[in-house]
Design a protein around this motif. Structure first.
Motif, PDB file in Angstrom:
ATOM      1  N   VAL A  45      97.773  13.675  28.523  1.00  0.00           N
ATOM      2  CA  VAL A  45      98.114  14.947  27.892  1.00  0.00           C
ATOM      3  C   VAL A  45      97.459  14.943  26.520  1.00  0.00           C
ATOM      4  N   VAL A  46      96.658  15.952  26.233  1.00  0.00           N
ATOM      5  CA  VAL A  46      95.889  15.983  24.990  1.00  0.00           C
ATOM      6  C   VAL A  46      96.226  17.239  24.206  1.00  0.00           C
ATOM      7  N   HIS A  47      96.455  17.067  22.919  1.00  0.00           N
ATOM      8  CA  HIS A  47      96.696  18.173  21.996  1.00  0.00           C
ATOM      9  C   HIS A  47      95.559  18.167  20.992  1.00  0.00           C
ATOM     10  N   VAL A  48      94.722  19.200  21.013  1.00  0.00           N
ATOM     11  CA  VAL A  48      93.579  19.237  20.112  1.00  0.00           C
ATOM     12  C   VAL A  48      93.996  19.816  18.766  1.00  0.00           C
ATOM     13  N   PRO A  49      93.281  19.480  17.703  1.00  0.00           N
ATOM     14  CA  PRO A  49      93.687  19.904  16.358  1.00  0.00           C
ATOM     15  C   PRO A  49      93.822  21.416  16.221  1.00  0.00           C
ATOM     16  N   ASP A  50      94.892  21.810  15.479  1.00  0.00           N
ATOM     17  CA  ASP A  50      95.085  23.248  15.250  1.00  0.00           C
ATOM     18  C   ASP A  50      95.579  23.551  13.824  1.00  0.00           C
ATOM     19  N   PRO A  51      94.899  23.136  12.759  1.00  0.00           N
ATOM     20  CA  PRO A  51      93.629  22.424  12.795  1.00  0.00           C
ATOM     21  C   PRO A  51      93.755  20.922  12.605  1.00  0.00           C
ATOM     22  N   ASP A  52      94.944  20.400  12.289  1.00  0.00           N
ATOM     23  CA  ASP A  52      95.000  19.042  11.757  1.00  0.00           C
ATOM     24  C   ASP A  52      95.218  17.930  12.780  1.00  0.00           C
ATOM     25  N   ALA A  73      96.638  12.182  22.054  1.00  0.00           N
ATOM     26  CA  ALA A  73      96.467  12.022  23.494  1.00  0.00           C
ATOM     27  C   ALA A  73      97.443  10.961  23.944  1.00  0.00           C
ATOM     28  N   ALA A  74      98.092  11.199  25.066  1.00  0.00           N
ATOM     29  CA  ALA A  74      99.127  10.260  25.502  1.00  0.00           C
ATOM     30  C   ALA A  74      99.272  10.295  27.009  1.00  0.00           C
ATOM     31  N   ALA A  75      99.696   9.172  27.563  1.00  0.00           N
ATOM     32  CA  ALA A  75     100.095   9.145  28.962  1.00  0.00           C
ATOM     33  C   ALA A  75     101.185  10.193  29.167  1.00  0.00           C
ATOM     34  N   PRO A  76     101.179  10.900  30.314  1.00  0.00           N
ATOM     35  CA  PRO A  76     102.120  12.015  30.502  1.00  0.00           C
ATOM     36  C   PRO A  76     103.577  11.655  30.281  1.00  0.00           C
ATOM     37  N   VAL A 128      88.192  13.798  24.094  1.00  0.00           N
ATOM     38  CA  VAL A 128      89.364  14.508  24.615  1.00  0.00           C
ATOM     39  C   VAL A 128      89.189  14.847  26.091  1.00  0.00           C
ATOM     40  N   LEU A 129      87.967  15.158  26.491  1.00  0.00           N
ATOM     41  CA  LEU A 129      87.744  15.465  27.903  1.00  0.00           C
ATOM     42  C   LEU A 129      87.891  14.208  28.746  1.00  0.00           C
ATOM     43  N   ILE A 130      87.376  13.092  28.259  1.00  0.00           N
ATOM     44  CA  ILE A 130      87.503  11.837  28.994  1.00  0.00           C
ATOM     45  C   ILE A 130      88.978  11.480  29.181  1.00  0.00           C
ATOM     46  N   ALA A 131      89.763  11.622  28.113  1.00  0.00           N
ATOM     47  CA  ALA A 131      91.199  11.328  28.210  1.00  0.00           C
ATOM     48  C   ALA A 131      91.901  12.307  29.147  1.00  0.00           C
ATOM     49  N   THR A 132      91.572  13.591  29.022  1.00  0.00           N
ATOM     50  CA  THR A 132      92.204  14.605  29.874  1.00  0.00           C
ATOM     51  C   THR A 132      91.899  14.366  31.340  1.00  0.00           C
ATOM     52  N   LEU A 154      90.316   7.514  22.049  1.00  0.00           N
ATOM     53  CA  LEU A 154      90.575   8.417  23.171  1.00  0.00           C
ATOM     54  C   LEU A 154      90.150   7.788  24.489  1.00  0.00           C
ATOM     55  N   CYS A 155      89.019   7.087  24.481  1.00  0.00           N
ATOM     56  CA  CYS A 155      88.576   6.412  25.699  1.00  0.00           C
ATOM     57  C   CYS A 155      89.512   5.277  26.081  1.00  0.00           C
ATOM     58  N   MET A 156      90.110   4.607  25.097  1.00  0.00           N
ATOM     59  CA  MET A 156      91.045   3.533  25.394  1.00  0.00           C
ATOM     60  C   MET A 156      92.331   4.065  26.008  1.00  0.00           C
ATOM     61  N   VAL A 157      92.765   5.244  25.580  1.00  0.00           N
ATOM     62  CA  VAL A 157      93.904   5.874  26.256  1.00  0.00           C
ATOM     63  C   VAL A 157      93.539   6.176  27.707  1.00  0.00           C
ATOM     64  N   ALA A 158      92.334   6.711  27.907  1.00  0.00           N
ATOM     65  CA  ALA A 158      91.877   7.017  29.267  1.00  0.00           C
ATOM     66  C   ALA A 158      91.827   5.771  30.138  1.00  0.00           C
ATOM     67  N   ALA A 159      91.452   4.644  29.541  1.00  0.00           N
ATOM     68  CA  ALA A 159      91.287   3.399  30.285  1.00  0.00           C
ATOM     69  C   ALA A 159      92.576   2.602  30.417  1.00  0.00           C
ATOM     70  N   GLY A 160      93.673   3.084  29.821  1.00  0.00           N
ATOM     71  CA  GLY A 160      94.929   2.352  29.877  1.00  0.00           C
ATOM     72  C   GLY A 160      94.994   1.176  28.931  1.00  0.00           C
ATOM     73  N   GLN A 161      94.091   1.124  27.946  1.00  0.00           N
ATOM     74  CA  GLN A 161      94.117   0.051  26.946  1.00  0.00           C
ATOM     75  C   GLN A 161      95.046   0.392  25.783  1.00  0.00           C
TER      76      GLN A 161
END
Length: 274
Positions: free
Chosen positions: A244-251, A255-258, A235-239, A210-217
């Protein structure tokens, strides 16, 4: 310390302190525990399955964080991977969500991708969090509404996910369950998705993914069979970095670039991946 201060910036500061102290402890203890085959052998056991390890350092680190929280935030509720707890608290009260070592398999093998994750949730929403890559010392953190940063060698940099709008050019991370049947299904989804993206990476730590998505890695990341302690901080760091983050519901967690989030979600839906 007063525990009635639930400002996200205050909580972020405490999370950063806890994650940094814990990462220093993990780094030191790994050298001690794995100094010889004899000490290592007695320090690792299986948990949910025989391929799911937990080490003495996992349990010691969670206890360290809990003890520090008892001093810094007495009365706050704690949910941890090793000692349990509950995510339910009084309305408006914080819950500290701890993964003492996210990426324990990497930790055991000496692969330099494992992290301490300290998240804070209020009413089920992540409001602050910190993730430290133990091997590199990189500190990722965020506070709700205040952005996300990474600190390397004392230098803090604002995080921003990539600007990309073509899923076919996206570098996508994923992870796998310890359950054999679920892994087989995940492999089928992955095999079908692979031709639709640039490439796949399997780092071995949900928090770091998740942090790598946030950092563009990476441009995106998805995984199912994850737990709240795996993602509460990440998830908060990425958001806060614009993902765009989809948290488990439940599975399923992703997280992805918009620019590629909708396409990734549609692809996973089409493959039965979420």
């Amino acid at each position: 310390m007063q525990t009635n201060n639930c400002d996200p910036l205050t909580l972020r500061s405490v999370a950063e302190q806890l994650a940094t102290e814990a990462a220093d402890f993990v780094s030191r203890r790994r050298g001690e525990v794995f100094a010889s085959a004899a000490t290592a052998a007695g320090s690792v056991r299986s948990k949910s399955t025989r391929t799911d390890p937990v080490t003495v350092v996992d349990t010691e680190t969670e206890r360290l964080i809990r003890d520090r929280l008892a001093v810094l935030r007495p009365g706050d509720q704690v949910l941890g991977e090793e000692e349990g707890g509950s995510a339910d608290a009084e309305p408006g009260r914080p819950v500290w969500v701890i993964d003492p070592i996210d990426g324990t398999v990497n930790f055991v093998y000496g692969i330099a991708d494992y992290a301490v994750s300290v998240g804070v949730q209020i009413d089920g929403t992540s409001v602050a969090g910190a993730v430290v890559n133990v091997a590199t010392g990189e500190l990722y953190s965020a506070a709700l509404g205040h952005g996300a940063t990474v600190t390397r060698n004392g230098q803090s940099t604002t995080l921003r996910c990539n600007d990309i709008d073509d899923l076919g050019l996206a570098l996508v991370g994923t992870g796998f369950s310890y359950d054999a049947q679920r892994r087989a299904r995940q492999a089928q989804v992955l095999a079908a998705l692979l031709p639709e993206v640039r490439d796949i990476r399997r780092i071995g730590s949900c928090a770091l993914d998740l942090c790598m998505v946030a950092a563009g890695q990476m441009d995106a990341y998805f995984e199912d069979d994850v737990h709240v302690w795996d993602w509460a901080a990440g998830v908060l760091i990425a958001t806060e970095a614009g993902a765009v983050v989809h948290v488990p519901d439940p599975d399923m967690l992703y997280a992805a670039a918009p620019g590629v989030a909708a396409a990734l979600g549609a692809a996973l839906d089409g493959l039965g991946g979420r």
